[in-house]
Motif scaffolding. Sequence first.
Motif, PDB file in Angstrom:
ATOM      1  N   PRO A   1       2.607  12.679  -2.616  1.00 15.76           N
ATOM      2  CA  PRO A   1       3.089  12.681  -4.003  1.00 15.76           C
ATOM      3  C   PRO A   1       4.253  11.724  -4.243  1.00 15.76           C
ATOM      4  O   PRO A   1       4.560  11.384  -5.377  1.00 15.76           O
ATOM      5  N   VAL A   2       4.907  11.251  -3.176  1.00 15.91           N
ATOM      6  CA  VAL A   2       6.061  10.365  -3.337  1.00 15.91           C
ATOM      7  C   VAL A   2       5.787   9.047  -2.617  1.00 15.91           C
ATOM      8  O   VAL A   2       5.561   9.033  -1.407  1.00 15.91           O
ATOM      9  N   PRO A   3       5.793   7.921  -3.326  1.00 13.98           N
ATOM     10  CA  PRO A   3       5.552   6.632  -2.676  1.00 13.98           C
ATOM     11  C   PRO A   3       6.742   6.211  -1.825  1.00 13.98           C
ATOM     12  O   PRO A   3       7.849   6.725  -1.979  1.00 13.98           O
ATOM     13  N   ASP A   4       6.502   5.271  -0.907  1.00 14.36           N
ATOM     14  CA  ASP A   4       7.597   4.760  -0.080  1.00 14.36           C
ATOM     15  C   ASP A   4       8.678   4.137  -0.951  1.00 14.36           C
ATOM     16  O   ASP A   4       9.874   4.334  -0.733  1.00 14.36           O
ATOM     17  N   PHE A   5       8.257   3.345  -1.929  1.00 16.38           N
ATOM     18  CA  PHE A   5       9.178   2.716  -2.872  1.00 16.38           C
ATOM     19  C   PHE A   5       8.628   2.939  -4.265  1.00 16.38           C
ATOM     20  O   PHE A   5       7.457   2.665  -4.527  1.00 16.38           O
ATOM     21  N   SER A   6       9.467   3.438  -5.160  1.00 15.24           N
ATOM     22  CA  SER A   6       9.003   3.744  -6.506  1.00 15.24           C
ATOM     23  C   SER A   6       9.539   2.735  -7.513  1.00 15.24           C
ATOM     24  O   SER A   6      10.715   2.382  -7.500  1.00 15.24           O
TER      25      SER A   6
ATOM     26  N   LEU B   1       0.827  -1.208   0.000  1.00 17.70           N
ATOM     27  CA  LEU B   1       0.000   0.000   0.000  1.00 17.70           C
ATOM     28  C   LEU B   1       0.862   1.259   0.000  1.00 17.70           C
ATOM     29  O   LEU B   1       0.424   2.326  -0.446  1.00 17.70           O
ATOM     30  N   GLY B   2       2.114   1.134   0.462  1.00 19.68           N
ATOM     31  CA  GLY B   2       3.028   2.272   0.472  1.00 19.68           C
ATOM     32  C   GLY B   2       3.356   2.798  -0.904  1.00 19.68           C
ATOM     33  O   GLY B   2       3.709   3.971  -1.058  1.00 19.68           O
TER      34      GLY B   2
ATOM     35  N   THR C   1      -9.056   5.970  -7.396  1.00 17.36           N
ATOM     36  CA  THR C   1      -8.255   7.039  -6.790  1.00 17.36           C
ATOM     37  C   THR C   1      -7.107   6.438  -5.985  1.00 17.36           C
ATOM     38  O   THR C   1      -7.271   5.406  -5.311  1.00 17.36           O
ATOM     39  N   ASP C   2      -5.938   7.099  -6.068  1.00 21.54           N
ATOM     40  CA  ASP C   2      -4.761   6.744  -5.257  1.00 21.54           C
ATOM     41  C   ASP C   2      -4.481   5.242  -5.293  1.00 21.54           C
ATOM     42  O   ASP C   2      -4.278   4.601  -4.249  1.00 21.54           O
ATOM     43  N   SER C   3      -4.467   4.673  -6.473  1.00 23.12           N
ATOM     44  CA  SER C   3      -4.305   3.226  -6.610  1.00 23.12           C
ATOM     45  C   SER C   3      -3.307   2.881  -7.708  1.00 23.12           C
ATOM     46  O   SER C   3      -2.988   3.708  -8.565  1.00 23.12           O
TER      47      SER C   3
END
Length: 508
Positions: A355-360, A349-350, A386-388
């Motif tokens: 605007p910046v994910p935990d791991f990209s 879920l991170g 949304t946000d998925s």
Amino acid sequence: MATATGVAAATYRAPILAPAPAAFPSDQGLPCRRRHATCGRRLRAAAGTGRPPLFSPRAVSDSRSSQTCLDPDASTSVLGIILGGGAGTRLYPLTKKRAKPAVPLGANYRLIDIPVSNCLNSNVSKIYVLTQFNSASLNRHLSRAYGNNIGGYKNDGFVEVLAAQQSPENPNWFQGTADAVRQYLWLFEEHNVMEFLILAGDHLYRMDYQKFIQAHRETDADITVAALPMDEQRATAFGLMKIDDEGRIVEFAEKPKGEKLKSMMVDTTILGLDSERAKELPYIASMGIYVFSKDAMLQLLREKFPSANDFGSEVIPGATQIGMRVQAYLYDGYWEDIGTIEAFYNANLGITKKPVPDFSFYDRSAPIYTQSRYLPPSKVLDADVTDSVIGEGCVIKHCTINHSVVGLRSCISEGAVIEDSLLMGADYYETENDKKVLSEAGGIPIGIGKNAHIRKAIIDKNARIGENVKIINVDGVQEASRETDGYFIKSGIVTVIKDALIPSGTVI
């Protein structure tokens, strides 16, 4: 999605000329190869004169400003060894039918893609993966993703699976990380390399191992341990290390508390953190990632500790006690040990964070490779998403999806609501004719049925969720085992088992 067809490009990048290490200002005018080839020799020479060795352990791994130029380069001098892990009981039921590194991740990937991709992006192209439990799907994925794309003209790279096996000399299965490497030491020592890079198959992070290896060589270490800086609250859950003012590890403590915890505080500016962050993060924990010099590994596993089973608790502490040089190397970036259902859920879920994910997964300079599946683009028909993160080949109809990860080939029907959830998708499609036959027989097709409501849940692959099903942990249960009903609850997260069937109208 970055596929394994891009591996050749990742392993054949042109060398980057790096500035000389700060410890050797007189080498500024030397060509890159000569500068770095002299590092180890200078350390040994300094030791012989009684002067303190000149080196800088300040090598924070995710620093964008630092560059590497290994000589010889990692493709010819480093062997990557990825440990597939044990039975994965804390991740059950996700590990019921697969090895831990084969668990799906981030809609399109599997956990094993992380260390393999880090290796390839770091020019480490000789990679063994040691497996033992439920390894069929892991072996199949590695073969399809990397089996035909590593080798090439004048390139002897490979990703090869080594399964646990019994032999006349050793009738036992792998007893631990060190024992797994020991059982295949006869094969590893045949490779003409300088170092063994030991990695775990169930961690989520992005790391340039070339900087790790360079620090190992520049400090003339026998073993270098990747270390994660952390605050006092998190430190109690990890194995901590204490270092001297040269970054050399002098003490270990496993999950210390109270006064013992306080005694493990270190000055992390020695390893490259700025003074402000060093105050916030005064502890360093082992990440379970190591570089061993080849000779040191052979000596430790065969002569010094022939019965030791684990690197972290036995071999490496033992190496410090017998006087080997064991260095710490700071990694100051996102890292997560995917060891529990809760950690796995949060890591997935991170990646939806804004605007910046935990791991990209969107780093062009260091892509994450995986199997090329040739799936069509996902189809979204009048849905509110949304946000998925949506994987490949999905069919999403007239539904609502919020803060969720939807895996490949997922089929979500009209009226469904998906919130704060991870859907792993499916291994195959069912045709319209298949679905018609199923419905006539009272069956349920793969995917999420009409008007289903799923919240804070993990739906494993090929699950069949009927119409009007509610998977919302209505009673707020924290722990429950309902395997015969097709699901578990751990840390309040409902996990529907792979291939499970949840009948229409069910409320969980």
